[in-house]
Design a protein around this motif. Sequence first.
Motif, mmCIF file in Angstrom:
data_model
loop_
_atom_site.group_PDB
_atom_site.id
_atom_site.type_symbol
_atom_site.label_atom_id
_atom_site.label_comp_id
_atom_site.label_asym_id
_atom_site.label_seq_id
_atom_site.Cartn_x
_atom_site.Cartn_y
_atom_site.Cartn_z
ATOM 1 N N SER A 196 0.833 -1.190 0.000
ATOM 2 C CA SER A 196 0.000 0.000 0.000
ATOM 3 C C SER A 196 0.876 1.250 0.000
ATOM 4 O O SER A 196 2.106 1.170 0.133
ATOM 5 N N THR A 197 0.248 2.410 -0.124
ATOM 6 C CA THR A 197 0.972 3.663 0.034
ATOM 7 C C THR A 197 1.567 3.693 1.433
ATOM 8 O O THR A 197 0.883 3.440 2.421
ATOM 9 N N VAL A 198 2.850 4.021 1.512
ATOM 10 C CA VAL A 198 3.594 3.860 2.757
ATOM 11 C C VAL A 198 3.621 5.173 3.538
ATOM 12 O O VAL A 198 3.564 6.259 2.968
ATOM 13 N N TYR A 199 3.701 5.047 4.860
ATOM 14 C CA TYR A 199 3.835 6.233 5.705
ATOM 15 C C TYR A 199 4.823 5.957 6.837
ATOM 16 O O TYR A 199 5.133 4.808 7.143
ATOM 17 N N GLY A 200 5.318 7.032 7.450
ATOM 18 C CA GLY A 200 6.182 6.894 8.604
ATOM 19 C C GLY A 200 7.586 7.415 8.377
ATOM 20 O O GLY A 200 7.983 7.746 7.254
ATOM 21 N N TYR A 201 8.339 7.470 9.449
ATOM 22 C CA TYR A 201 9.688 8.024 9.415
ATOM 23 C C TYR A 201 10.694 7.011 8.883
ATOM 24 O O TYR A 201 10.640 5.823 9.192
ATOM 25 N N SER A 202 11.649 7.518 8.105
ATOM 26 C CA SER A 202 12.787 6.737 7.634
ATOM 27 C C SER A 202 13.992 7.663 7.581
ATOM 28 O O SER A 202 13.848 8.860 7.289
ATOM 29 N N PRO A 203 15.202 7.137 7.837
ATOM 30 C CA PRO A 203 16.397 7.973 7.670
ATOM 31 C C PRO A 203 16.534 8.529 6.256
ATOM 32 O O PRO A 203 17.161 9.575 6.064
ATOM 33 N N ARG A 204 15.971 7.825 5.256
ATOM 34 C CA ARG A 204 15.898 8.379 3.903
ATOM 35 C C ARG A 204 14.456 8.820 3.708
ATOM 36 O O ARG A 204 13.645 8.153 3.084
ATOM 37 N N MET A 205 14.156 9.960 4.333
ATOM 38 C CA MET A 205 12.777 10.402 4.482
ATOM 39 C C MET A 205 12.162 10.806 3.140
ATOM 40 O O MET A 205 12.848 11.256 2.223
ATOM 41 N N ARG A 206 10.837 10.623 3.069
ATOM 42 C CA ARG A 206 10.065 11.113 1.928
ATOM 43 C C ARG A 206 8.875 11.910 2.453
ATOM 44 O O ARG A 206 8.131 11.437 3.317
ATOM 45 N N TYR A 207 8.696 13.096 1.899
ATOM 46 C CA TYR A 207 7.527 13.910 2.213
ATOM 47 C C TYR A 207 6.603 14.032 1.000
ATOM 48 O O TYR A 207 5.830 14.987 0.903
ATOM 49 N N ASP A 208 6.691 13.059 0.085
ATOM 50 C CA ASP A 208 5.811 13.057 -1.095
ATOM 51 C C ASP A 208 4.829 11.889 -1.042
ATOM 52 O O ASP A 208 4.282 11.484 -2.057
ATOM 53 N N LEU A 209 4.605 11.347 0.161
ATOM 54 C CA LEU A 209 3.625 10.287 0.391
ATOM 55 C C LEU A 209 2.526 10.865 1.268
ATOM 56 O O LEU A 209 2.799 11.651 2.174
ATOM 57 N N VAL A 210 1.299 10.455 1.065
ATOM 58 C CA VAL A 210 0.148 11.224 1.531
ATOM 59 C C VAL A 210 0.180 11.557 3.025
ATOM 60 O O VAL A 210 -0.006 12.716 3.411
ATOM 61 N N VAL A 211 0.400 10.598 3.901
ATOM 62 C CA VAL A 211 0.414 10.900 5.337
ATOM 63 C C VAL A 211 1.594 11.796 5.674
ATOM 64 O O VAL A 211 1.454 12.787 6.413
ATOM 65 N N ASN A 212 2.755 11.471 5.130
ATOM 66 C CA ASN A 212 3.954 12.277 5.380
ATOM 67 C C ASN A 212 3.791 13.696 4.841
ATOM 68 O O ASN A 212 4.268 14.662 5.437
ATOM 69 N N THR A 213 3.118 13.809 3.699
ATOM 70 C CA THR A 213 2.849 15.127 3.124
ATOM 71 C C THR A 213 1.919 15.940 4.021
ATOM 72 O O THR A 213 2.143 17.138 4.258
ATOM 73 N N PHE A 214 0.872 15.288 4.536
ATOM 74 C CA PHE A 214 -0.042 15.983 5.457
ATOM 75 C C PHE A 214 0.717 16.475 6.693
ATOM 76 O O PHE A 214 0.495 17.590 7.176
ATOM 77 N N GLY A 230 -10.439 14.799 -2.319
ATOM 78 C CA GLY A 230 -10.144 13.694 -1.404
ATOM 79 C C GLY A 230 -11.174 12.587 -1.435
ATOM 80 O O GLY A 230 -11.266 11.781 -0.491
ATOM 81 N N GLU A 231 -11.914 12.493 -2.524
ATOM 82 C CA GLU A 231 -13.049 11.561 -2.588
ATOM 83 C C GLU A 231 -12.654 10.224 -3.209
ATOM 84 O O GLU A 231 -13.290 9.721 -4.131
ATOM 85 N N VAL A 232 -11.555 9.674 -2.718
ATOM 86 C CA VAL A 232 -11.081 8.370 -3.179
ATOM 87 C C VAL A 232 -10.588 7.571 -1.973
ATOM 88 O O VAL A 232 -10.255 8.129 -0.929
ATOM 89 N N PHE A 233 -10.563 6.253 -2.159
ATOM 90 C CA PHE A 233 -10.002 5.369 -1.144
ATOM 91 C C PHE A 233 -8.562 5.028 -1.500
ATOM 92 O O PHE A 233 -8.202 4.912 -2.672
ATOM 93 N N ARG A 234 -7.753 4.851 -0.460
ATOM 94 C CA ARG A 234 -6.367 4.478 -0.661
ATOM 95 C C ARG A 234 -5.922 3.591 0.505
ATOM 96 O O ARG A 234 -6.133 3.948 1.668
ATOM 97 N N PRO A 235 -5.333 2.432 0.220
ATOM 98 C CA PRO A 235 -4.791 1.607 1.296
ATOM 99 C C PRO A 235 -3.453 2.159 1.771
ATOM 100 O O PRO A 235 -2.644 2.614 0.966
ATOM 101 N N LEU A 236 -3.209 2.106 3.076
ATOM 102 C CA LEU A 236 -1.999 2.655 3.656
ATOM 103 C C LEU A 236 -1.330 1.628 4.559
ATOM 104 O O LEU A 236 -1.993 0.776 5.156
ATOM 105 N N VAL A 237 -0.002 1.748 4.691
ATOM 106 C CA VAL A 237 0.753 0.835 5.549
ATOM 107 C C VAL A 237 2.016 1.531 6.042
ATOM 108 O O VAL A 237 2.606 2.357 5.328
#
Length: 373
Positions: A196-214, A230-237
């Motif tokens: 799924s679309t990934v979220y959370g902290y990593s030493p090689r950080m990304r701020y272009d993923l939905v939760v991280n962007t928020f 925002g009228e779509v569903f998206r699986p996250l992990v």
Amino acid sequence: MKNAYLQILLTLNGTSKHVRNYRGIYMKILVTGGFGYIGAVMIQKLAEHGIKSIVYDKGLFCNDFITEQVGSIPSKVIYKEINDISVDDLNGVDAVFHLAAISNDPCAELSVEDTMRVNVNGTIAVANACIKAGIPLYYASTASVYGQKEWACVTEDEPQLNPQSTYGRSKVKAEEALLELSYNNPGFNPIIFRQSTVYGYSPRMRYDLVVNTFFKDAMLYKQIHVFGGGEVFRPLVSVDDIANAYITAIQIQKDLKRPEIINLVHENYYILSLAFLVQDLLYTNHNIKAEVIIDRTQSKDSRNYAISDVKACNLGIYCPISIEYALDNMMYHWQQGHCADFDNPIYYNHRYTKLLQQIQQYIKNIPAWETIP
């Protein structure tokens, strides 16, 4: 929160006892893309479980912080193009976690040819090396292969994949190639994770993923921007759950008689609801006030799907780490000054790749040194 932490702790401890003596020895895993967003977390998790790692990475996203945080973890680092991998690179390796890819939709559109070369041909090269070495392969595919599946929580048996982008199509082709290689090479049974679309902290950080962007928008602008209504569903992990899933799968793989495709998901979220959830959690837990700004202009991203985790759970693979835990962890690292320079292009795959392309073109246009006065 205590129960959530306890559940995570039990999951990690339960995994560890299974993998330490797999094949009667301490393992060594080669992680392609090992200095990437997922890879940097993966090699940390492997070390926690007493498993040695080798990083195979082109090194595009390496910086001093990544080297400082995780550079000393792998027993070896191989800086090479993924398409150049050989069986010699797998000497002494017990398995390969293949994470390397041109990742996310905008990046993949920069060059369709390069995306197919890396994501499809590169995966075939890794698989052929694994076949020659006689070791298992764990492959990072994506739930984006499902594309648009409204009003259905899709399973791995979904016959009609519907990718909406070059990135998604490249992953479908790579999956098909792996299944064909498995059919032609008995005993080669890769595990394919549709992540799924990934979220959370990593030493090689990304701020272009939905939760991280928020999170980034709330911290930087005190606003959370939602596009397309925002009228779509998206699986996250969670990125941590992905790493744990691969480690758990080591025990599963040795009993496989065929390839397995496994969805990895914590929960399916309606994106607009997700924005308000992040808003609430940041305010409740950290006193960060952020306004949700809804842009109802039609989004270029047409993905809309939810996926099932039943198969993963039946195999003993769980993804319990919540959005709340991930936000708390990102906040902790931000307070420590880790990846807090939000505007740094290295945190955005598309922006950084485009910048590298521009630099490469600029260098090509510079005259040879001897011609410069």
